[in-house]
Design an enzyme around this catalytic site. Structure first.
Site: not given
Length: 255
Positions: A29, A32, A142-144, A148, A180-182
């Site tokens: 998305h 990215h 990414g900071e999202k 991680q 998000s991909s989700r």
């Protein structure tokens, strides 16, 4: 744009000059693509990986339902001037069958680590493998996924890895929901409700308990709303509105 599948191929393709690396699990998305843009702004070449890593999924059903859009992903990367895509297989990355693993004993036990056993062990292991293959000058995250990001930074420092880990701001939809991909799995009613999740988490006039209560009242199942590392972080599961799937969403905001 060149697509390669093995470390040996990369050794023949790797250009001279600086290389920026963007690891992804596909289903790309705009968030990215913003990482790719930043990589190209700071380095001469950009390489993205597309690999859905099974070792970081504690829920096999979640792994099975993760979106797979490889051809579309490659087109998006090509349009963003990304020069290289690494698309390995499990056998390529795990010739040991996942016998050798990266384990962290403090940060990884909190929040996501507590709710997703084994997730960070799998994530850190695959990231280190990717770092070792690409040998990039810098890698962009990414900071999202803030926990991680923090763990990857700490791992690179602890293991003296030469790749510099660069944090990039979360990219959001116009209504504030973190990309998000989700998100593509959300039904329209769930998607509308997800905007409320982002708004409540970002409302720092609320305590963590008050935010949790409001989210629960809206139908979310709340894994946590907590404050660490000068951030407010949260994770929720959407209610199955319109017979939609239960989708887990995470986000964070700076305090």
């Amino acid at each position: 744009m060149r697509v390669f599948h093995t470390p040996a191929e990369w050794h023949t393709l790797r250009p001279s000059g600086t290389v920026g690396f963007v690891p992804t699990m596909g289903a790309l998305h705009a968030g990215h693509l913003a990482l790719v843009k930043t990589a190209l702004a700071q380095c001469e070449h950009a390489v993205a990986s597309i690999y859905v890593n099974p070792t970081q999924f504690n829920n096999p059903d979640d792994f099975a339902k993760y979106p797979s859009t490889f051809d579309d992903d490659c087109q998006m990367l090509k349009a963003s001037d990304c020069q290289f895509v690494f698309a390995p297989t499990f056998e390529t990355l795990y010739p040991d069958g996942y016998r050798y693993r990266v384990t962290e004993t403090e940060t990884s036990t909190l929040l996501e680590g507590a709710h997703r056993p084994g997730h960070f062990e799998g994530m850190l292991t695959v990231v280190l493998k990717l770092f070792n293959v690409i040998q990039a000058d810098a890698a962009f995250f990414g900071e999202k996924d803030f926990q991680q990001l923090l763990l990857v930074k700490e791992m690179a420092q602890a293991l003296h890895h030469p790749t510099k880990v660069i944090a990039c701001p979360t990219v959001r939809e116009p209504d504030g929901l973190a990309m998000s991909s989700r998100n593509r799995r959300l039904t329209p009613p769930q998607r509308a409700l997800a905007a409320q999740w982002a708004k409540i988490l970002a409302d720092l006039t609320l305590t963590c308990d008050e935010a949790t209560q409001r989210l629960t009242a809206l139908g979310f199942t709340v894994d946590y709303v907590a404050e660490y590392w000068n951030r407010r972080l949260g994770a929720v599961h959407t209610p199955p509105l319109d017979d939609g799937p239960v989708v887990r969403l995470i986000d964070n905001v700076a305090l």
